[in-house]
Scaffold this active site. Structure first.
Site, mmCIF file in Angstrom:
data_model
loop_
_atom_site.group_PDB
_atom_site.id
_atom_site.type_symbol
_atom_site.label_atom_id
_atom_site.label_comp_id
_atom_site.label_asym_id
_atom_site.label_seq_id
_atom_site.Cartn_x
_atom_site.Cartn_y
_atom_site.Cartn_z
ATOM 1 N N ARG A 1 -7.578 -4.017 8.686
ATOM 2 C CA ARG A 1 -7.478 -2.802 9.483
ATOM 3 C C ARG A 1 -8.835 -2.308 9.448
ATOM 4 N NH1 ARG A 1 -1.468 -0.920 7.376
ATOM 5 N NH2 ARG A 1 -1.982 -2.131 5.485
ATOM 6 N N TYR B 1 5.503 -7.228 15.896
ATOM 7 C CA TYR B 1 5.539 -5.945 15.310
ATOM 8 C C TYR B 1 6.354 -4.950 15.850
ATOM 9 C CZ TYR B 1 3.867 -2.260 12.147
ATOM 10 O OH TYR B 1 3.676 -1.406 11.311
ATOM 11 N N ALA C 1 10.765 2.819 7.752
ATOM 12 C CA ALA C 1 9.503 2.967 7.842
ATOM 13 C C ALA C 1 9.162 2.417 9.393
ATOM 14 C CB ALA C 1 8.682 2.513 7.087
ATOM 15 N N GLY D 1 23.037 -2.759 5.347
ATOM 16 C CA GLY D 1 24.376 -3.260 4.892
ATOM 17 C C GLY D 1 24.332 -2.634 3.262
ATOM 18 N N VAL E 1 13.613 -9.706 1.624
ATOM 19 C CA VAL E 1 14.800 -8.922 1.919
ATOM 20 C C VAL E 1 15.403 -9.382 3.476
ATOM 21 C CG1 VAL E 1 14.027 -6.855 0.772
ATOM 22 C CG2 VAL E 1 13.275 -7.156 3.061
ATOM 23 N N PHE F 1 0.727 -1.260 0.203
ATOM 24 C CA PHE F 1 -0.103 0.065 0.079
ATOM 25 C C PHE F 1 0.842 1.310 -0.057
ATOM 26 C CE2 PHE F 1 -2.109 2.799 3.522
ATOM 27 C CZ PHE F 1 -2.512 3.896 2.343
ATOM 28 N N THR G 1 -2.349 5.341 8.628
ATOM 29 C CA THR G 1 -2.451 5.854 7.220
ATOM 30 C C THR G 1 -3.423 4.933 6.421
ATOM 31 O OG1 THR G 1 -0.562 6.860 7.363
ATOM 32 C CG2 THR G 1 -1.164 6.828 5.160
HETATM 33 P P1 NAD Z 1 1.557 -3.699 3.192
HETATM 34 O O1 NAD Z 1 1.346 -4.869 3.462
HETATM 35 O O2 NAD Z 1 0.411 -3.022 2.236
HETATM 36 O O3 NAD Z 1 3.147 -3.393 2.593
HETATM 37 C C1 NAD Z 1 3.946 -4.196 3.060
HETATM 38 C C2 NAD Z 1 5.014 -4.736 1.763
HETATM 39 O O4 NAD Z 1 6.190 -5.189 2.107
HETATM 40 C C3 NAD Z 1 4.221 -5.719 1.103
HETATM 41 O O5 NAD Z 1 4.089 -5.397 -0.257
HETATM 42 C C4 NAD Z 1 4.852 -7.086 1.535
HETATM 43 O O6 NAD Z 1 4.759 -7.908 0.230
HETATM 44 C C5 NAD Z 1 6.193 -6.548 1.618
HETATM 45 N N1 NAD Z 1 7.158 -7.449 2.404
HETATM 46 C C6 NAD Z 1 6.687 -7.992 3.514
HETATM 47 N N2 NAD Z 1 7.681 -8.540 3.900
HETATM 48 C C7 NAD Z 1 8.611 -8.703 2.942
HETATM 49 C C8 NAD Z 1 10.026 -9.263 3.017
HETATM 50 N N3 NAD Z 1 10.482 -10.059 3.815
HETATM 51 N N4 NAD Z 1 10.659 -9.156 1.840
HETATM 52 C C9 NAD Z 1 10.339 -8.099 0.981
HETATM 53 N N5 NAD Z 1 9.196 -7.732 0.818
HETATM 54 C C10 NAD Z 1 8.262 -8.135 2.080
HETATM 55 O O7 NAD Z 1 1.709 -2.607 4.388
HETATM 56 P P2 NAD Z 1 1.790 -0.825 4.381
HETATM 57 O O8 NAD Z 1 0.922 -0.508 5.106
HETATM 58 O O9 NAD Z 1 1.900 -0.364 2.976
HETATM 59 O O10 NAD Z 1 2.960 -0.732 5.240
HETATM 60 C C11 NAD Z 1 4.173 -0.554 4.726
HETATM 61 C C12 NAD Z 1 5.368 -0.229 5.695
HETATM 62 O O11 NAD Z 1 4.911 0.885 6.588
HETATM 63 C C13 NAD Z 1 5.561 -1.298 6.648
HETATM 64 O O12 NAD Z 1 6.991 -1.301 7.022
HETATM 65 C C14 NAD Z 1 4.657 -0.738 8.041
HETATM 66 O O13 NAD Z 1 5.124 -1.436 9.274
HETATM 67 C C15 NAD Z 1 4.690 0.596 7.851
HETATM 68 N N6 NAD Z 1 3.731 1.529 8.522
HETATM 69 C C16 NAD Z 1 2.417 1.481 8.097
HETATM 70 C C17 NAD Z 1 1.402 2.004 8.627
HETATM 71 C C18 NAD Z 1 0.014 2.228 7.982
HETATM 72 O O14 NAD Z 1 -0.808 2.870 8.749
HETATM 73 N N7 NAD Z 1 -0.334 1.711 7.017
HETATM 74 C C19 NAD Z 1 1.620 2.640 9.870
HETATM 75 C C20 NAD Z 1 2.840 2.455 10.401
HETATM 76 C C21 NAD Z 1 3.750 2.044 9.882
HETATM 77 N N1 UDP Z 2 -10.966 -2.104 14.835
HETATM 78 C C1 UDP Z 2 -12.158 -2.384 14.794
HETATM 79 N N2 UDP Z 2 -12.951 -3.211 14.114
HETATM 80 C C2 UDP Z 2 -12.181 -3.827 12.869
HETATM 81 C C3 UDP Z 2 -10.598 -3.280 12.843
HETATM 82 C C4 UDP Z 2 -9.962 -2.504 13.842
HETATM 83 O O1 UDP Z 2 -12.617 -2.072 15.796
HETATM 84 O O2 UDP Z 2 -12.671 -4.603 12.113
HETATM 85 C C5 UDP Z 2 -10.253 -1.259 15.833
HETATM 86 C C6 UDP Z 2 -8.883 -1.761 16.460
HETATM 87 O O3 UDP Z 2 -9.346 -2.778 17.496
HETATM 88 C C7 UDP Z 2 -8.103 -0.419 16.892
HETATM 89 C C8 UDP Z 2 -8.750 0.481 15.715
HETATM 90 O O4 UDP Z 2 -9.995 -0.097 15.095
HETATM 91 O O5 UDP Z 2 -8.658 -0.021 18.026
HETATM 92 C C9 UDP Z 2 -7.434 0.620 14.685
HETATM 93 O O6 UDP Z 2 -7.049 -0.920 14.251
HETATM 94 P P1 UDP Z 2 -6.331 -0.876 13.006
HETATM 95 O O7 UDP Z 2 -6.182 -2.410 12.711
HETATM 96 O O8 UDP Z 2 -6.948 -0.049 11.617
HETATM 97 O O9 UDP Z 2 -4.761 -0.452 13.386
HETATM 98 P P2 UDP Z 2 -3.891 -0.446 14.526
HETATM 99 O O10 UDP Z 2 -4.690 -1.159 15.567
HETATM 100 O O11 UDP Z 2 -2.833 -0.879 14.286
HETATM 101 O O12 UDP Z 2 -3.881 1.034 15.135
#
Ligand code: NAD
Ligand code: UDP
Length: 315
Positions: free
Chosen positions: A187, A146, A115, A103, A58, A12, A176
């Protein structure tokens, strides 16, 4: 030409970041093993000469046969149901994956951006959360895989910065949302939108009084771009400070869709944080950044995307 390597680039956030870097005239190398990603997220890029996709895990060391100026490490399962299902891969990509990509950056003389996440604050005892808060994380709970992987990753980046002089950045991303989220990644944003579109009850966990603060993806990507271009090596929060309860959020989705779906209450997941709101004073001062997209506008765009997924596909 500047070359940026994005791990997790088929996910995403990573795919939106690839789009932005290409728009800034960077060459982009996307490294992803498609564990939770979707090839459709980068299908519009694969024919371009300035875009290269490498399918690779990776957490296993790898080399790249060209110069690299920036390494942006976004690979990791990110939704609670993904990382609860994939606990070992999550720990490995946050630890071994971070070590391998650090590295790579060191060997290429590249800048590095990690990230990280608001989950490093755990179930916070300080509200809103500034970067100076050390957090309240349960290392042995189900979410620990995590949270602790990301805390380790931050420590590893700072060690490379201090010991090897690596030019590094750490972004702590708060919840996000936007197009290209998977409808069933569990989510709250995709879950509630998809449930409302399907006329199903919305699955609110607990009593719905826990809070979150949702940031639209274009605002996040702007903040990440500014951070990458800055000189700041300490962690920086990027998120939208507009906080609401999950019940209010569910109601907003129902209002936007004019849906009659009901709200159903389900057990609260273990260690689900009770509150979350970014303190973005640092991003405001050093990056001159703040979010611009209103929740209703960002959600409208996200809903449009989810509607297109519901349409019958051609061919
Ligand atoms: P996502 O699952 O859509 O994207 C993660 C990507 O990483 C996927 O394409 C997956 O195939 C790839 N991936 C996972 N393990 C891998 C590996 N070992 N080698 C190569 N590729 C691998 O999730 P996202 O929401 O886009 O999140 C992206 C990053 O942002 C993550 O590091 C996540 O922790 C961080 N992040 C996202 C949010 C959010 O709200 N979306 C919030 C905090 C942090
Ligand atoms: N949540 C919820 N119903 C759902 C998915 C999530 O009530 O079907 C709640 C979850 O318990 C949390 C908040 O929404 O309190 C945000 O959850 P999300 O998984 O989006 O992100 P995170 O917990 O990582 O902030």
């Amino acid at each position: 030409m500047t070359t940026s390597l994005v791990t997790g680039g088929a996910g995403f956030l990573g795919s939106h970041l690839c789009d932005r870097l290409l728009a800034e005239s960077h060459r982009v190398i996307c490294v992803d093993n498609l564990l939770t990603g979707n090839p459709a997220n980068i299908a519009h890029l694969t024919a371009r000469d300035d875009f290269r996709f490498i399918k690779h895990d990776v957490s296993i060391p790898f080399e790249v046969d060209e110069s690299v100026d920036n390494v942006l490490h976004f690979a990791s399962p990110a939704s609670p149901i993904d990382y609860l299902e994939l606990p070992i891969q999550t720990l490995k990509v946050g630890s071994l994956g971070t070590h391998n990509t650090l590295g790579l950056a060191k060997s290429k003389g590249a800048r590095y951006l990690l990230a990280s996440t608001s989950e490093v604050y755990g179930d916070p005892l300080v509200h809103p959360q500034p970067e100076t808060y050390w957090g309240n994380v349960n290392p042995v709970g189900p979410r620990g895989v995590y949270d602790e992987a990301k805390r380790f990753a931050e420590a590893m980046v700072m060690a490379y910065h201090r010991y090897h002089g690596l030019d590094s950045r750490i972004v702590r991303i708060f919840n996000t949302y936007g197009p290209r989220m998977r409808p069933h990644d569990g989510r709250a944003v995709p879950a509630f939108i998809q449930q409302a579109l399907d006329g199903e009850p919305l699955t609110v966990f607990g009593d719905g009084r826990q809070t979150r603060s949702f940031c639209y993806v274009s605002d996040l990507v702007e903040g990440i771009w500014r951070l990458l271009m800055s000189q700041h090596s300490e962690p920086v929060n990027i998120g939208n400070p507009t906080e609401m309860t999950i019940l209010e959020f569910a109601q907003t989705i129902l209002d936007l869709l004019g849906s009659n779906s009901e709200v159903g209450f389900h057990p609260l997941p273990v260690d689900d944080p009770k509150t979350r709101q970014p303190d973005i004073a640092l991003a405001r001062s050093i990056l001159d950044w703040e979010p611009e997209v209103l929740l209703r506008d960002g959600l409208a765009k996200t809903i449009d995307y989810f509607r297109t997924l519901c349409l019958p596909q051609k061919g």
